[in-house]
Design a protein around this motif. Structure first.
Motif, PDB file in Angstrom:
ATOM      1  N   SER A  97       1.548  -4.178  -5.371  1.00 39.13           N
ATOM      2  CA  SER A  97       0.959  -4.410  -7.235  1.00 39.13           C
ATOM      3  C   SER A  97       0.637  -3.280  -7.618  1.00 39.13           C
ATOM      4  CB  SER A  97       0.826  -6.344  -7.152  1.00 39.13           C
ATOM      5  OG  SER A  97      -0.736  -6.336  -6.682  1.00 39.13           O
ATOM      6  N   LYS A  98      -0.007  -3.649  -9.025  1.00 41.00           N
ATOM      7  CA  LYS A  98       0.320  -2.611  -9.602  1.00 41.00           C
ATOM      8  C   LYS A  98      -1.325  -3.350  -9.941  1.00 41.00           C
ATOM      9  CE  LYS A  98      -0.405  -0.697 -14.833  1.00 41.00           C
ATOM     10  NZ  LYS A  98      -0.443  -1.028 -15.370  1.00 41.00           N
ATOM     11  N   LYS A 103      -6.977  -1.094  -6.609  1.00 46.46           N
ATOM     12  CA  LYS A 103      -7.961  -1.583  -5.570  1.00 46.46           C
ATOM     13  C   LYS A 103      -7.971  -0.829  -4.109  1.00 46.46           C
ATOM     14  CE  LYS A 103     -10.003  -5.554  -7.448  1.00 46.46           C
ATOM     15  NZ  LYS A 103      -9.001  -7.101  -7.818  1.00 46.46           N
ATOM     16  N   ALA A 104      -6.585  -0.035  -4.053  1.00 45.60           N
ATOM     17  CA  ALA A 104      -6.193   0.956  -3.127  1.00 45.60           C
ATOM     18  C   ALA A 104      -7.517   1.744  -2.682  1.00 45.60           C
ATOM     19  CB  ALA A 104      -5.141   1.454  -2.807  1.00 45.60           C
ATOM     20  N   SER A 105      -7.116   1.782  -1.246  1.00 46.76           N
ATOM     21  CA  SER A 105      -8.049   3.326  -0.852  1.00 46.76           C
ATOM     22  C   SER A 105      -7.335   3.816   0.495  1.00 46.76           C
ATOM     23  CB  SER A 105      -9.586   2.998  -0.804  1.00 46.76           C
ATOM     24  OG  SER A 105      -9.694   1.878  -0.143  1.00 46.76           O
ATOM     25  N   SER A 106      -7.745   4.755   0.755  1.00 47.36           N
ATOM     26  CA  SER A 106      -7.225   5.533   2.200  1.00 47.36           C
ATOM     27  C   SER A 106      -8.067   6.481   2.500  1.00 47.36           C
ATOM     28  CB  SER A 106      -5.730   5.475   2.256  1.00 47.36           C
ATOM     29  OG  SER A 106      -5.101   6.535   2.923  1.00 47.36           O
ATOM     30  N   ASN A 107      -7.819   6.948   3.988  1.00 50.50           N
ATOM     31  CA  ASN A 107      -8.487   7.541   3.775  1.00 50.50           C
ATOM     32  C   ASN A 107      -7.750   9.007   4.745  1.00 50.50           C
ATOM     33  OD1 ASN A 107      -8.297   6.595   6.690  1.00 50.50           O
ATOM     34  ND2 ASN A 107      -9.791   6.433   7.449  1.00 50.50           N
ATOM     35  N   PHE A 108      -6.718   8.555   5.132  1.00 54.08           N
ATOM     36  CA  PHE A 108      -5.498   9.447   5.667  1.00 54.08           C
ATOM     37  C   PHE A 108      -6.272  10.749   6.842  1.00 54.08           C
ATOM     38  CE2 PHE A 108      -5.147   9.889   1.024  1.00 54.08           C
ATOM     39  CZ  PHE A 108      -4.246   8.855   0.650  1.00 54.08           C
ATOM     40  N   GLY A 109      -6.305   9.408   7.990  1.00 55.04           N
ATOM     41  CA  GLY A 109      -6.504   9.871   9.158  1.00 55.04           C
ATOM     42  C   GLY A 109      -7.919  10.677   9.207  1.00 55.04           C
TER      43      GLY A 109
END
Length: 161
Positions: A97-98, A103-109
């Motif tokens: 959802s918007k 609040k999303a985050s990622s380290n992309f490995g």
């Protein structure tokens, strides 16, 4: 008496000529050929060093294993993710959802985490869109260190984190 005046005149003219000659030798224009040859030698030496570095980096990159995520000249990371992992992440991200995306985050490995609420210049939305469009080049993703080296032959692959 006339001989004395003429003699002093000749001596003064010779002295002034010698002073003028020394000043001409000290002008920058007279040093130009030596300066130019020095610049050429330095440039040639740097070019040879750059070529040697490229060869060394290519040999080093050929021996290295792993995927590379390059988000900037100083942000070079090994990533454990394959293209398929990136696609799965992009699909999952787009299903959020918007409010969740904010609040999303990622380290992309990698060891570096990216998030939408940080001061990053490229948001996760743009990354997800590029991944789903199969635009891994703008993401800075390389399947091998050798591919990374082909794109950036002047960067030492040992700088990968």
């Amino acid at each position: 008496m006339w001989l004395t005046v003429v003699g002093f005149g000749i001596v003064i003219v010779i002295i002034l000529s010698l002073i003028l000659l020394n000043q001409n030798k000290a002008k920058p224009e007279s040093e130009t050929p030596s300066f130019q040859s020095s610049v050429k030698a330095s440039s040639s030496s740097q070019k040879n060093q750059d070529e040697e570095n490229k060869k060394r980096y290519a040999k080093e990159a050929a021996k290295m294993k792993g995927h590379v995520l390059c988000t900037g000249i100083d942000d070079l990371y090994y990533t454990t993710w394959s293209k398929n992992d990136f696609r799965n992440w992009a699909n999952n991200y787009n299903s959020l959802s918007k409010e969740q995306k904010t609040k999303a985050s990622s380290n992309f490995g990698t060891s570096n985490t990216r998030s939408n609420n940080s001061m990053d210049t490229e948001t996760l939305d743009v990354r997800a869109r590029n991944i789903l469009n199969d635009d891994f080049k703008s993401l800075g993703y390389f399947e091998t260190v050798k591919d990374f080296n082909k794109a950036y032959p002047r960067i030492d692959p040992s700088n990968l984190q």
